[in-house]
Design a protein around this motif. Structure first.
Motif, short mmCIF file in Angstrom:
data_model
loop_
_atom_site.label_atom_id
_atom_site.label_comp_id
_atom_site.label_asym_id
_atom_site.label_seq_id
_atom_site.Cartn_x
_atom_site.Cartn_y
_atom_site.Cartn_z
N GLN A 21 -0.54 6.54 4.26
CA GLN A 21 -0.37 7.08 2.92
C GLN A 21 0.82 6.39 2.26
O GLN A 21 1.87 6.23 2.90
N ASP A 22 0.65 5.99 1.01
CA ASP A 22 1.76 5.43 0.25
C ASP A 22 1.64 5.90 -1.19
O ASP A 22 0.82 6.77 -1.51
N GLY A 23 2.46 5.33 -2.04
CA GLY A 23 2.47 5.77 -3.44
C GLY A 23 1.19 5.51 -4.17
O GLY A 23 0.89 6.17 -5.18
N SER A 24 0.40 4.54 -3.73
CA SER A 24 -0.84 4.20 -4.42
C SER A 24 -2.06 4.94 -3.88
O SER A 24 -3.16 4.76 -4.39
N GLY A 25 -1.90 5.75 -2.82
CA GLY A 25 -3.02 6.52 -2.29
C GLY A 25 -3.20 6.33 -0.80
O GLY A 25 -2.27 5.94 -0.07
N SER A 26 -4.42 6.60 -0.34
CA SER A 26 -4.75 6.51 1.08
C SER A 26 -5.38 5.16 1.38
O SER A 26 -6.20 4.66 0.60
N HIS A 27 -4.98 4.57 2.53
CA HIS A 27 -5.49 3.26 2.92
C HIS A 27 -5.81 3.26 4.41
O HIS A 27 -5.24 4.04 5.19
N PRO A 73 -8.40 0.59 0.66
CA PRO A 73 -8.26 1.94 0.11
C PRO A 73 -9.51 2.77 0.39
O PRO A 73 -10.61 2.26 0.49
#
Length: 478
Positions: free
Chosen positions: A405-411, A463
């Motif tokens: 998980q990061d600032g841009s979403g789930s990967h 993503p």
């Protein structure tokens, strides 16, 4: 209950107005003309107001001066006879500007002028301008008294037409000068707008080329800084489209080559693997037929041996068939959780490449992320391990895959690390790596290939939607 508004006729909403259909240069010139007309109206209003005030002041001053003139004339001619006084007064007030003086005798009759001077009866200013400028006419009667005796009357009437003509001449001159300046300015603006907007015409022509799929279109940078930025962005877009088209062409050629290579490899495997097996099955079957057709009783031991050989060959064919089908399409995907499919993949590589150690960590993976994503993960890991063995000569391959998980979403984060030879300076991107990159980028992900010191590291980020992962967790285990 509300009702939907009636639909407009097709094309009505998109129909441009007359103003929108005009060229940009024409619209800008029309705006300048409108501003000039507004400024002209304001200027005319100011001129009229100032002229009214100036004429009013001039009439008051002229009336005062004439009254002084008449009074001085009367005072200077006290000793003269009455007729001589009236004639002298009539002569002195003849032809004055801004006023008209009528001399009346004691009986009220008009005293004629001793000489007939040409009076101005025609004026230049039109009547509508006179109506705007002219003040209310004034009339003043001054008695003519000599030695206590009234000899007559001097009737003074303001006459502003001379002053109005002067104002009209000034307004006409100013209007002509303003008109000439405005026409020159419009001509200069027309030329300037044409030069400024010329790059936009080039942009339109370039866009037409792009619409026709001619990606060689380029724009020369114009002098204007803002339009130069637009031209630079256009050239960048055209270059990107050209590169994308070239990349698509290369990908299509690679796809055709990959399909041909896959067919060739499948045909070779069928010939090299299945051909001998089928030949052996045919030979054993023929041997059984011969033993069955012999007059003597068949040897049960030989029949058992032939049957065992046939069974072994069938088992070998089944294994080869399963491997071939699994290479074309992993049969476990969609049936068992993704981590289990990857574990089976590692076991298969360990079986086929006994000199290499394959380990994997898939604890942070969900059960599934959809057919396309699951197949992409499977193929990328499969191709990365194949490259590590075939091109890197690796003795150990480690695979890690899980959710991050990061600032841009789930990967999905995938990392394949081997201890092989690494990336050589003359490394060329092959079909396998380019196919991996295309698969990952089609899902909005990224693929990076780095030297691992030792070996090579393949890092992949894809993503995904967390809801899909939760829904896919219900896939039953095999």
């Amino acid at each position: 209950m509300t009702t939907a508004p009636a639909s407009s006729p097709p094309g009505w909403a998109a129909r441009p107005t007359l103003w929108a259909r005009w060229p940009t240069r024409t619209r800008m010139i029309v705006l300048v003309i409108a501003i000039d007309l507004l400024a002209a109206l304001l200027s005319c209003g100011v001129i009229v107001l100032n002229a009214r005030s100036a004429v009013e002041v001039e009439m008051k001053a002229a009336l005062s001066n004439v009254e002084l003139l008449v009074s001085d004339t009367i005072d200077l001619a006290q000793a003269a006879s009455p007729d001589t006084l009236l004639q002298t007064l009539r002569l002195r007030v003849q032809g004055l500007r801004h006023v008209r003086v009528t001399v009346l005798d004691a009986a009220g009759a008009v005293v004629p002028a001793p000489s007939h001077r040409q009076r101005r009866d025609a004026y230049d200013a039109p009547h509508w301008f006179v109506a705007l400028i002219a003040p209310e006419p004034r009339q003043h009667e001054l008695p003519i008294v000599v030695q206590g005796k009234r000899l007559g009357t001097a009737r003074i009437t303001t006459q502003p037409r001379d002053e109005i003509d002067e104002v009209w001449g000034y307004a006409v001159s100013l209007s002509l000068a303003s008109l000439i300046v405005s026409l020159g300015l419009l001509a200069a603006l027309y030329v300037a707008f044409g030069r400024v907007l010329a790059p936009l015409t080039q942009v339109a022509d370039g866009l037409t080329q792009l619409e026709r799929q001619d990606y060689t279109a380029r724009l020369a940078p114009p002098a204007s800084r803002e339009l130069a930025v637009i031209a630079a962005r256009f050239n960048s877009v055209a270059q990107a489209l050209s590169e994308t088209r070239a990349a698509n062409g290369r990908l299509n050629r690679q796809l055709l080559s990959a399909q041909d290579d896959e067919r060739r490899a499948t045909a070779l495997e069928l010939h090299d693997e299945f051909g001998p097996c089928l030949f052996a099955l045919e030979a054993n079957a023929a041997s059984v037929i011969r033993m069955a057709a012999a007059e003597a009783a068949p040897d049960r031991g030989k029949l058992t041996q032939r049957a065992e050989e046939i069974s072994a060959i069938v088992g070998q064919v089944q294994t080869l068939n399963r491997d071939l089908l699994n290479r074309l399409r992993p049969h476990a995907l969609g049936q068992v959780p993704l981590p289990d499919c990857l574990v089976l993949l590692l076991r298969d590589f360990t079986r086929r490449h006994s000199g290499t150690s394959f380990t994997g960590t898939f604890d942070r993976l969900g059960a599934g992320y959809g057919d396309v994503t699951d197949l992409t993960v499977f193929r990328c890991i499969q191709e990365s391990m194949t490259n590590a063995v075939r091109h890197g000569g690796a003795a150990r391959v480690t695979v890690e895959a899980g959710e991050v998980q990061d600032g841009s979403g789930s990967h999905l984060a995938i990392e394949v690390h081997d201890d092989g030879r690494g990336i050589t300076p003359d490394h060329r991107v092959g079909l396998g790596l380019s196919g991996m990159r295309e698969r990952v980028e089609a899902l909005g992900g990224t693929l990076a290939l780095d030297n691992g010191r030792p070996g090579t590291v393949v890092r992949i980020m894809i993503p995904f939607e967390s809801e899909r992962s939760e829904d896919s967790s219900a896939i039953p285990a095999a």
